[in-house]
Design an enzyme around this catalytic site. Sequence first.
Site, PDB file in Angstrom:
ATOM      1  CB  SER A 160      -0.988   0.039   1.058  1.00 21.12           C
ATOM      2  OG  SER A 160      -1.895   0.913   1.090  1.00 21.12           O
ATOM      3  CG  ASP A 184      -4.292  -2.794  -4.070  1.00 19.52           C
ATOM      4  OD1 ASP A 184      -4.225  -2.557  -5.316  1.00 19.52           O
ATOM      5  OD2 ASP A 184      -4.922  -2.532  -3.316  1.00 19.52           O
ATOM      6  NE  ARG A 198       2.529   7.643 -11.208  1.00 19.99           N
ATOM      7  CZ  ARG A 198       3.070   7.015 -11.744  1.00 19.99           C
ATOM      8  NH1 ARG A 198       3.912   6.079 -11.777  1.00 19.99           N
ATOM      9  NH2 ARG A 198       2.888   7.380 -13.239  1.00 19.99           N
ATOM     10  CG  ASP A 200       8.762   5.748 -11.688  1.00 15.60           C
ATOM     11  OD1 ASP A 200       9.410   5.498 -12.872  1.00 15.60           O
ATOM     12  OD2 ASP A 200       9.372   6.202 -10.896  1.00 15.60           O
ATOM     13  CG  ASP A 203      11.182   4.572  -8.433  1.00 16.25           C
ATOM     14  OD1 ASP A 203      11.540   5.480  -8.721  1.00 16.25           O
ATOM     15  OD2 ASP A 203       9.630   4.478  -8.206  1.00 16.25           O
ATOM     16  CG  HIS A 254      -5.741  -1.854   0.204  1.00 15.57           C
ATOM     17  ND1 HIS A 254      -5.183  -1.495  -1.036  1.00 15.57           N
ATOM     18  CD2 HIS A 254      -5.207  -1.089   1.229  1.00 15.57           C
ATOM     19  CE1 HIS A 254      -4.190  -0.503  -0.911  1.00 15.57           C
ATOM     20  NE2 HIS A 254      -3.959  -0.282   0.460  1.00 15.57           N
TER      21      HIS A 254
END
Length: 453
Positions: A160, A184, A198, A200, A203, A254
């Site tokens: 998460s 997720d 975020r 991607d 990374d 989730h």
Amino acid sequence: MMGSQCEGDETGQEQSGGAATEACDDFTDLDLSHCLLGTRLYVRLLLYTRSNPRCGRELSHRRPSAAEPLFNLSRPTAFIIHGYRPTGAPPVWIDLLVRLLAEQEDLNVVVVDWNRGAANLNYFTAVANTWHAAHNLTAFIVNMQEEGASLGEVHLIGVSLGAHLAGFVGANLKGKIGRITGLDPAGPMFTTATPAERLDPSDAMFVDVLHTDMDSFGLNGAHGHIDYYANGGADQPGCPKTIFSGKSYFVCDHQRSVFLYLCALNRTCSLTGYPCASYSDFLDGRCLQCEAFKPAPCPVLGYDVSRWRDTLLRLGQTKAYFSTTATLPYRKASYRVDMVTWNQYLRWGAVFIRLHNGRNFTETRVDHKLFRFEQYTATRLLAQFDEDLHPVQKISVRISMGNVMGPRYKIRLLRIRLTPLDRPERPVMCRYDIIMEENMDIAFRPLPCDSHL
């Protein structure tokens, strides 16, 4: 800080005087009062290995090698990074994930405990803390590298909000770490984020992502070298559909990403992802060949990606889809169904298939859309069953057309062929020249596909 007692034969250490116990360092356990007041960020790193899979050892941020020989910097290191903790309680899955990772190979498993910082009723505070926690973890990994560890042997597993935290660490290290697995990745506050804001693909040297709740707490889109979409990546079977189910309504989809990953690590389920442009194309049976990956099979969710990594890096971002059952072991039995029909008039309908093995049966409804049946038409379906029955002794087929008034139209089925996708060693099953009536079951014994009898 509360500690538990672990046996010396688990830790490989004994205290003097013959005592065989060592105090363990546990994950920070908070409660709702901490969340109401808010927590200031404090990052703890808890080490587990095959010799101490149940007893954590807190590591020094500045001197990783101080924990040797337990923390062997020549081994690969996997970091587990949790996400937002609105109640402050430890994740229910953390101990099992540690143990299963330790079983994969001889590696260091480090739990990144940033519960102080993640436990806040104010989600925006937790989001802001991911950046600070990422700088903390980055500094530790740099110290590891300076003491002899290889960045290519570092694997970050983020859940998460922890998936983005892992991405920030990877970006800080210029994408040189070996792998990031995002379970997720969180959606709120990240839906309009740029790649720098975020997780991607840049990374890490390899990024794999699993989506299970894209329409709520998860992030929509593709964010790795391979993105797996369980049941399309949104609603998961068995999860509540109404708010009256309480907490489970909010977290079930989730959290399913973690439980699917645990199942894959435990090797109790083999979840094959079929690369495809969309979920609807996958359900239509258009993406079941995996030609780009041959001679390797289709990519499988889990820890070992060595068979597919080079191909995925060459292909660029890949989307892969699979379906699951509602409960363990989650795996469905999948068949490619090829039908050739001969009917005088154009008909539209859904297909119901039932497999029998003598004692039991399992049924699937391929009704996500209406299929076209006309004169000499070839139709391909993906049929997925909750149970894997073998050997199949009888097959029942029904084509439902919604015609409840008037005469039932007949359809001539020139050929039906069922190809097992998950068990290629099993025989392909065929039957030839059957007259069917719409909305009526027709049962037959499958034949080898080289026989027309």
